[in-house]
Design an enzyme around this catalytic site. Structure first.
Site, PDB file in Angstrom:
ATOM      1  N   GLU A  41       0.830  -1.206   0.000  1.00 35.95           N
ATOM      2  CA  GLU A  41       0.000   0.000   0.000  1.00 35.95           C
ATOM      3  C   GLU A  41       0.869   1.263   0.000  1.00 35.95           C
ATOM      4  O   GLU A  41       1.879   1.333   0.715  1.00 35.95           O
ATOM      5  CB  GLU A  41      -0.877  -0.022   1.250  1.00 35.95           C
ATOM      6  CG  GLU A  41      -1.766   1.182   1.460  1.00 35.95           C
ATOM      7  CD  GLU A  41      -2.575   1.082   2.754  1.00 35.95           C
ATOM      8  OE1 GLU A  41      -3.471   1.922   2.962  1.00 35.95           O
ATOM      9  OE2 GLU A  41      -2.313   0.152   3.565  1.00 35.95           O
ATOM     10  N   LYS A 110      -9.108   3.395  -2.108  1.00 34.78           N
ATOM     11  CA  LYS A 110      -9.431   2.727  -0.850  1.00 34.78           C
ATOM     12  C   LYS A 110     -10.729   3.249  -0.255  1.00 34.78           C
ATOM     13  O   LYS A 110     -10.927   4.457  -0.089  1.00 34.78           O
ATOM     14  CB  LYS A 110      -8.278   2.924   0.134  1.00 34.78           C
ATOM     15  CG  LYS A 110      -8.387   2.122   1.420  1.00 34.78           C
ATOM     16  CD  LYS A 110      -7.139   2.310   2.273  1.00 34.78           C
ATOM     17  CE  LYS A 110      -7.162   1.459   3.522  1.00 34.78           C
ATOM     18  NZ  LYS A 110      -5.930   1.629   4.329  1.00 34.78           N
ATOM     19  N   CYS A 143      -5.629  -2.965   2.108  1.00 33.68           N
ATOM     20  CA  CYS A 143      -5.409  -3.095   3.550  1.00 33.68           C
ATOM     21  C   CYS A 143      -6.710  -3.264   4.336  1.00 33.68           C
ATOM     22  O   CYS A 143      -7.354  -4.300   4.263  1.00 33.68           O
ATOM     23  CB  CYS A 143      -4.584  -1.909   4.035  1.00 33.68           C
ATOM     24  SG  CYS A 143      -3.806  -2.175   5.658  1.00 33.68           S
TER      25      CYS A 143
END
Length: 262
Positions: A41, A110, A143
């Site tokens: 990430e 994200k 994540c």
């Protein structure tokens, strides 16, 4: 299809160091027969660099994207990498996928920002993304996203069989790799590829333990705590014995109501 995961130290705000690592691991992975390498990430420019995310973030189609495309094409190996994206006044914690020809297959922002640092710098994305990778329908999460059963189930219901997950999971949160990821894979019948950092990035320590987990919840490959390049053949993984996978998706029944007897 062979998939590679790179686990290594954060570039710590140095994009040139990030690209040196990307180029080297692409070449090594290609020599091992890999079709795609997944990096952590915000690998561009490094995760724990909030003071640099705004100044270094780039737009889609900018110099970073052009360089990633060229490296993938030169190595004849695809690349998935997390990076800081700017669109106008907004910053996104994003990830992009380029195939071995340098064509962009997918771009994702994200959804679930984690912690004060991320929420103070980035705005959340809104959409899922799916794409074809080696004949397999794949999705992207980043994540914290993958820890939500709702997101994994939604992508599975959209047809995903494989999730690529750039991550930055700190030391002390190993329950994600040990408990949550096997559960997410098993309950959705998906393969999950989770590429983490190791080492330090400022005051933040990363625990490594990147992994590929199959749809039966068992590890296909798992790294330790140091720098590692995992290369795994996934071909047999998509023809797994049905008796080894969960029937939850098929068997689930909605309750018809609620009886509150408190």
């Amino acid at each position: 299809m062979k998939l590679a995961l790179y686990q290594g130290p954060s570039p710590a705000g140095d994009p040139d160091a990030a690209f040196t690592a990307i180029e080297g691991k692409l070449l090594v992975s290609a020599a091992a027969g890999a079709d795609m390498v997944v990096f952590p990430e915000l690998f561009l420019p490094g995760y724990n660099q909030p003071q640099l995310h705004a100044s270094l973030a780039q737009p889609q189609g900018g110099p970073w994207a052009a360089r990633l495309s060229a490296l993938a094409r030169s190595a004849n190996c695809g690349v998935t990498v997390g990076w800081a994206e700017r669109e106008g006044k907004h910053l996104y914690n994003s990830a992009s996928v380029f195939d071995a020809r340098g064509q962009r297959l997918a771009h994702y922002r994200k959804l679930q920002l984690y912690g004060e640092m991320e929420r103070s710098v980035f705005v959340p994305g809104c959409d899922y993304v799916l794409f074809q990778l080696g004949g397999v329908r794949a999705g992207l999460l980043i994540c914290y996203d993958v820890e939500f059963a709702q997101h994994c189930r939604a992508l599975r219901e959209l047809g995903a069989e494989l999730l690529l997950v750039p991550t930055a999971n700190p030391s002390g949160f190993e329950h994600v790799q040990d408990i949550l990821l096997p559960a997410r894979a098993l309950e959705t019948n998906m393969t999950i590829a989770y590429a983490n950092y190791c080492g330090q990035d400022g005051e933040l320590s990363f625990g490594g333990r990147s992994l590929l987990v199959g749809p039966d919840g068992h590890d296909l490959a798992r790294a330790g705590h140091g720098e590692t390049l995992l290369v795994t053949d996934l071909n047999s993984n998509f023809n797994i014995d049905p008796l080894r996978v969960s029937a939850q998706l098929k068997d689930f029944r909605e309750a018809s109501g609620t009886h509150d007897q408190l």
